[in-house]
Design an enzyme around this catalytic site. Structure first.
Site, PDB file in Angstrom:
ATOM      1  N   SER A 180       0.814  -1.216   0.000  1.00 24.09           N
ATOM      2  CA  SER A 180       0.000   0.000   0.000  1.00 24.09           C
ATOM      3  C   SER A 180       0.849   1.269   0.000  1.00 24.09           C
ATOM      4  O   SER A 180       0.317   2.375   0.056  1.00 24.09           O
ATOM      5  CB  SER A 180      -0.923   0.022   1.226  1.00 24.09           C
ATOM      6  OG  SER A 180      -0.155   0.016   2.429  1.00 24.09           O
ATOM      7  N   ASN A 204      -2.348  -2.770  12.902  1.00 24.57           N
ATOM      8  CA  ASN A 204      -3.798  -2.612  12.802  1.00 24.57           C
ATOM      9  C   ASN A 204      -4.274  -1.326  13.476  1.00 24.57           C
ATOM     10  O   ASN A 204      -5.087  -0.582  12.916  1.00 24.57           O
ATOM     11  CB  ASN A 204      -4.504  -3.815  13.427  1.00 24.57           C
ATOM     12  CG  ASN A 204      -4.256  -5.092  12.655  1.00 24.57           C
ATOM     13  OD1 ASN A 204      -3.620  -5.083  11.607  1.00 24.57           O
ATOM     14  ND2 ASN A 204      -4.751  -6.208  13.170  1.00 24.57           N
ATOM     15  N   THR A 208     -40.236  24.728 -12.190  1.00 24.36           N
ATOM     16  CA  THR A 208     -40.504  23.377 -11.693  1.00 24.36           C
ATOM     17  C   THR A 208     -40.676  22.506 -12.930  1.00 24.36           C
ATOM     18  O   THR A 208     -41.215  22.960 -13.947  1.00 24.36           O
ATOM     19  CB  THR A 208     -41.782  23.305 -10.826  1.00 24.36           C
ATOM     20  OG1 THR A 208     -42.914  23.674 -11.615  1.00 24.36           O
ATOM     21  CG2 THR A 208     -41.682  24.230  -9.622  1.00 24.36           C
ATOM     22  N   HIS A 209     -40.196  21.277 -12.856  1.00 23.08           N
ATOM     23  CA  HIS A 209     -40.197  20.366 -14.014  1.00 23.08           C
ATOM     24  C   HIS A 209     -39.451  20.985 -15.201  1.00 23.08           C
ATOM     25  O   HIS A 209     -39.697  20.609 -16.351  1.00 23.08           O
ATOM     26  CB  HIS A 209     -41.634  20.030 -14.437  1.00 23.08           C
ATOM     27  CG  HIS A 209     -42.491  19.522 -13.331  1.00 23.08           C
ATOM     28  ND1 HIS A 209     -42.484  18.212 -12.917  1.00 23.08           N
ATOM     29  CD2 HIS A 209     -43.392  20.171 -12.530  1.00 23.08           C
ATOM     30  CE1 HIS A 209     -43.336  18.055 -11.929  1.00 23.08           C
ATOM     31  NE2 HIS A 209     -43.898  19.223 -11.660  1.00 23.08           N
ATOM     32  N   SER A 264     -12.980  24.732 -28.475  1.00 26.21           N
ATOM     33  CA  SER A 264     -13.049  23.510 -29.260  1.00 26.21           C
ATOM     34  C   SER A 264     -11.842  23.427 -30.189  1.00 26.21           C
ATOM     35  O   SER A 264     -11.370  24.444 -30.698  1.00 26.21           O
ATOM     36  CB  SER A 264     -14.339  23.490 -30.092  1.00 26.21           C
ATOM     37  OG  SER A 264     -14.295  22.497 -31.096  1.00 26.21           O
ATOM     38  N   LYS A 293     -16.730  28.042 -30.175  1.00 26.36           N
ATOM     39  CA  LYS A 293     -17.175  27.386 -28.948  1.00 26.36           C
ATOM     40  C   LYS A 293     -16.521  27.969 -27.693  1.00 26.36           C
ATOM     41  O   LYS A 293     -15.359  28.336 -27.680  1.00 26.36           O
ATOM     42  CB  LYS A 293     -16.867  25.891 -28.999  1.00 26.36           C
ATOM     43  CG  LYS A 293     -17.646  25.115 -30.036  1.00 26.36           C
ATOM     44  CD  LYS A 293     -19.127  25.067 -29.712  1.00 26.36           C
ATOM     45  CE  LYS A 293     -19.416  24.306 -28.430  1.00 26.36           C
ATOM     46  NZ  LYS A 293     -19.018  22.872 -28.521  1.00 26.36           N
ATOM     47  N   ASN A 344     -16.771  26.435 -23.901  1.00 29.67           N
ATOM     48  CA  ASN A 344     -17.341  25.305 -23.174  1.00 29.67           C
ATOM     49  C   ASN A 344     -17.227  25.462 -21.654  1.00 29.67           C
ATOM     50  O   ASN A 344     -16.152  25.819 -21.146  1.00 29.67           O
ATOM     51  CB  ASN A 344     -16.637  24.015 -23.591  1.00 29.67           C
ATOM     52  CG  ASN A 344     -16.780  23.736 -25.072  1.00 29.67           C
ATOM     53  OD1 ASN A 344     -17.810  24.026 -25.669  1.00 29.67           O
ATOM     54  ND2 ASN A 344     -15.732  23.184 -25.673  1.00 29.67           N
ATOM     55  N   GLU A 404     -18.938  21.056 -16.051  1.00 26.93           N
ATOM     56  CA  GLU A 404     -19.117  19.713 -16.597  1.00 26.93           C
ATOM     57  C   GLU A 404     -18.248  18.698 -15.864  1.00 26.93           C
ATOM     58  O   GLU A 404     -18.694  17.578 -15.568  1.00 26.93           O
ATOM     59  CB  GLU A 404     -18.787  19.711 -18.089  1.00 26.93           C
ATOM     60  CG  GLU A 404     -19.813  20.454 -18.938  1.00 26.93           C
ATOM     61  CD  GLU A 404     -19.424  20.519 -20.403  1.00 26.93           C
ATOM     62  OE1 GLU A 404     -20.318  20.800 -21.218  1.00 26.93           O
ATOM     63  OE2 GLU A 404     -18.239  20.297 -20.743  1.00 26.93           O
ATOM     64  N   TYR A 452      -9.759  -7.005  12.283  1.00 22.32           N
ATOM     65  CA  TYR A 452      -9.130  -6.459  11.088  1.00 22.32           C
ATOM     66  C   TYR A 452      -9.036  -7.511   9.999  1.00 22.32           C
ATOM     67  O   TYR A 452      -8.755  -8.679  10.247  1.00 22.32           O
ATOM     68  CB  TYR A 452      -7.731  -5.918  11.396  1.00 22.32           C
ATOM     69  CG  TYR A 452      -7.071  -5.309  10.165  1.00 22.32           C
ATOM     70  CD1 TYR A 452      -7.368  -4.006   9.781  1.00 22.32           C
ATOM     71  CD2 TYR A 452      -6.196  -6.055   9.380  1.00 22.32           C
ATOM     72  CE1 TYR A 452      -6.797  -3.459   8.641  1.00 22.32           C
ATOM     73  CE2 TYR A 452      -5.609  -5.514   8.239  1.00 22.32           C
ATOM     74  CZ  TYR A 452      -5.922  -4.220   7.877  1.00 22.32           C
ATOM     75  OH  TYR A 452      -5.369  -3.678   6.745  1.00 22.32           O
ATOM     76  N   GLN A 454      -7.686  -2.456   3.686  1.00 20.10           N
ATOM     77  CA  GLN A 454      -6.686  -1.647   2.993  1.00 20.10           C
ATOM     78  C   GLN A 454      -7.335  -0.870   1.843  1.00 20.10           C
ATOM     79  O   GLN A 454      -6.804   0.148   1.393  1.00 20.10           O
ATOM     80  CB  GLN A 454      -5.566  -2.539   2.457  1.00 20.10           C
ATOM     81  CG  GLN A 454      -4.434  -1.787   1.778  1.00 20.10           C
ATOM     82  CD  GLN A 454      -3.252  -2.686   1.478  1.00 20.10           C
ATOM     83  OE1 GLN A 454      -2.552  -3.163   2.384  1.00 20.10           O
ATOM     84  NE2 GLN A 454      -3.033  -2.962   0.206  1.00 20.10           N
ATOM     85  N   LYS A 461      -8.467   3.402   1.702  1.00 18.96           N
ATOM     86  CA  LYS A 461      -7.674   4.631   1.593  1.00 18.96           C
ATOM     87  C   LYS A 461      -7.699   5.289   0.219  1.00 18.96           C
ATOM     88  O   LYS A 461      -7.828   6.508   0.121  1.00 18.96           O
ATOM     89  CB  LYS A 461      -6.221   4.346   1.988  1.00 18.96           C
ATOM     90  CG  LYS A 461      -6.080   3.947   3.448  1.00 18.96           C
ATOM     91  CD  LYS A 461      -4.679   3.515   3.769  1.00 18.96           C
ATOM     92  CE  LYS A 461      -4.647   2.768   5.074  1.00 18.96           C
ATOM     93  NZ  LYS A 461      -5.444   1.519   5.012  1.00 18.96           N
TER      94      LYS A 461
END
Length: 471
Positions: A23, A110, A155-156, A277, A283, A285, A290, A317, A322, A325
């Site tokens: 690890s 541990n 709404t909607h 772009s 463009k 963006n 996003e 344990y 492990q 993390k």
């Protein structure tokens, strides 16, 4: 290389197994917490007479030199030593001799790894809380900057009622306030000392766990040693908090993306927070929004991954833990990036007031206010609803808006309409009339600003406490 635990084994570990079980590639970021925990542990061992004071001094000095080496970039982490604990312990014994082997008295990897993770997450909770509060402040700033701008409420995703842009933004402030409240709960679950639990059953040595807790600024100590080494609830709570926070950021991202489109043109993002772009020169963006929206799924995945990992584990344990993390580290990094870049993006964003006002002028979002007008004249709401519905149907057939109707046309639908109807359904009237607590009126939004400042002050006192609660 011989293992520090290798006495029972007759064969060396397969290289592939070493790589699979190691690890160190990700837990090396907890080096400072590991060393701080070891210093506190050595101090406690000397206080309790388990090792000599001189031995503790030698160990502590050796650990401090290792810390300096790591921070100076003069430390090579080795996969064969598996994790951050063994890498540091091996370097310590190489540097100060056999006395370094006494550091691991009365502890296990541990409870050691559990301690490191608790300490690391406590520190990051403070950093994330600070960034979260800064985003809240950014929302208040932009809401105040454009506090009188009127826009359509939805709404909607259909035009519903006119609202203030500031009211819309303050809804996100409220969401983030709940996120901060959840973060406080994560801190409480993390602020518990596991060290001293040993592998699972405690230790035969006369240790003082509460002394270590004081040294490392933990307010609580685990009451059960098996729970101490197997508990990952605090990480799950953090991932749950992070998932809800990212869900909120994803919601505002969706709106930022829509609002910045040509079809809406409600806002314009600063060039510094957009990209272009490679093929379409025109463009611009909204990549930040996003990406935050996209990274939300990544954080959700880490929560589900750890829930799935933990659901079938017997006490105490298991090596499965492990897996706690990498998802936690990635979530921390994702949150810190998302919060900081989002605050910067919102502060630089421009609101197209005229476009928003034009949008709310060419729709039927004042229809509810027209119904309320009739109710105040004594007509039951359900009948008023029908009258206005027929009025809207008439406008649609005549290519008109409600504000275009003459008084004579209004009276065709109800004799209760008087000359004040046009004033009653003006956009500004519709907004300011909603002065119930928490409503979109100018007075209501200003009240939200006042409450927000009180919230930020109280949150800052919590963040100050978190700073004092970390070593």
């Amino acid at each position: 290389m011989s293992k520090l635990w290798g006495g029972r084994f007759a064969k060396n570990t397969d290289v592939m197994v070493e790589e699979f079980t190691s690890s160190i590639s990700f837990d090396q970021r907890m080096y400072a917490e590991d060393i701080a925990g070891s210093i506190a542990h050595a101090t406690m061992l000397a206080k309790c007479g388990i090792i000599a004071n001189e031995e503790a001094d030698t160990i502590i000095e050796g650990l401090k030199t290792i810390l300096a080496d790591i921070e100076a970039g003069n430390f090579s982490f080795e996969i064969s030593l598996e994790d951050i604990h063994m890498n540091i312990e091996k370097r310590l014994t190489d540097r100060i001799g056999a006395v370094g082997g006494k550091l691991h008295t009365a502890r296990s990897r541990n409870d050691q790894v559990a301690l490191d993770t608790h300490m690391y997450l406590k520190h990051e909770i403070g950093a994330i809380g600070t960034l979260l509060q800064d985003l809240q402040q950014a929302i208040v700033e932009i809401a105040q900057k454009y506090q009188d701008v009127v826009m359509p409420g939805y709404t909607h995703l259909q035009r519903a009622q006119p609202i203030l842009f500031s009211h819309h933004m303050m809804a996100y402030f409220s969401m983030l306030t709940r996120d901060f409240r959840r973060l406080k709960g994560v801190w409480e679950g993390t602020d518990i000392l596991p060290l001293g639990a040993g592998a699972l059953a405690g230790t035969t040595f006369p240790i003082d766990r509460h002394f270590v807790a004081q040294q490392l600024k933990f307010s609580q100590v685990y009451e059960n040693s098996m729970d101490a080494v197997s508990d990952r609830d605090y990480i799950l709570e953090f991932l749950s908090f992070a998932s809800i926070l990212m869900m909120h950021l994803s919601r505002i991202s969706e709106e930022i993306i829509l609002w910045s489109s040509t079809e809406f043109s409600f806002i314009e993002l600063d060039d510094s927070h957009c990209t272009g772009s490679s093929i379409m020169p025109q463009k611009k963006n909204p990549d930040v929004a996003e990406l935050v929206r996209g990274k939300t799924g990544r954080v959700f995945g880490h929560l589900m991954a750890l829930l799935t990992t933990a659901k079938g584990l017997p006490l105490a344990y298991n090596k499965d833990l492990q897996e706690d993390k990498e998802g936690m580290f990635d979530t921390i990094d994702t949150l810190k990036f998302s919060l900081s870049v989002y605050a910067s993006m919102l502060r630089a964003m421009k609101v197209n007031q005229k476009v928003m006002r034009a949008a709310v002028s060419n729709d039927f979002s004042n229809a509810t206010d027209m119904a309320d007008y009739l109710v105040k004249k004594g007509l039951p709401f359900r009948q008023a609803h029908e009258v206005v519905g027929k009025s809207v149907a008439y406008c649609l057939s005549a290519n008109k808006w409600l504000m275009d109707l003459s008084l004579a046309e209004f009276k065709e639908f109800s004799p209760l309409f008087e000359s004040d109807i046009l004033e009653a359904i003006k956009v500004e009237t519709c907004v300011d009339a909603r002065n119930s607590y928490g409503g979109t009126s100018s007075t209501g939004v200003k009240q939200q600003f006042t409450v927000a400042q009180d919230i930020l002050i109280k949150q800052q006192s919590v963040l100050d406490m978190y700073t004092k609660g970390n070593i």
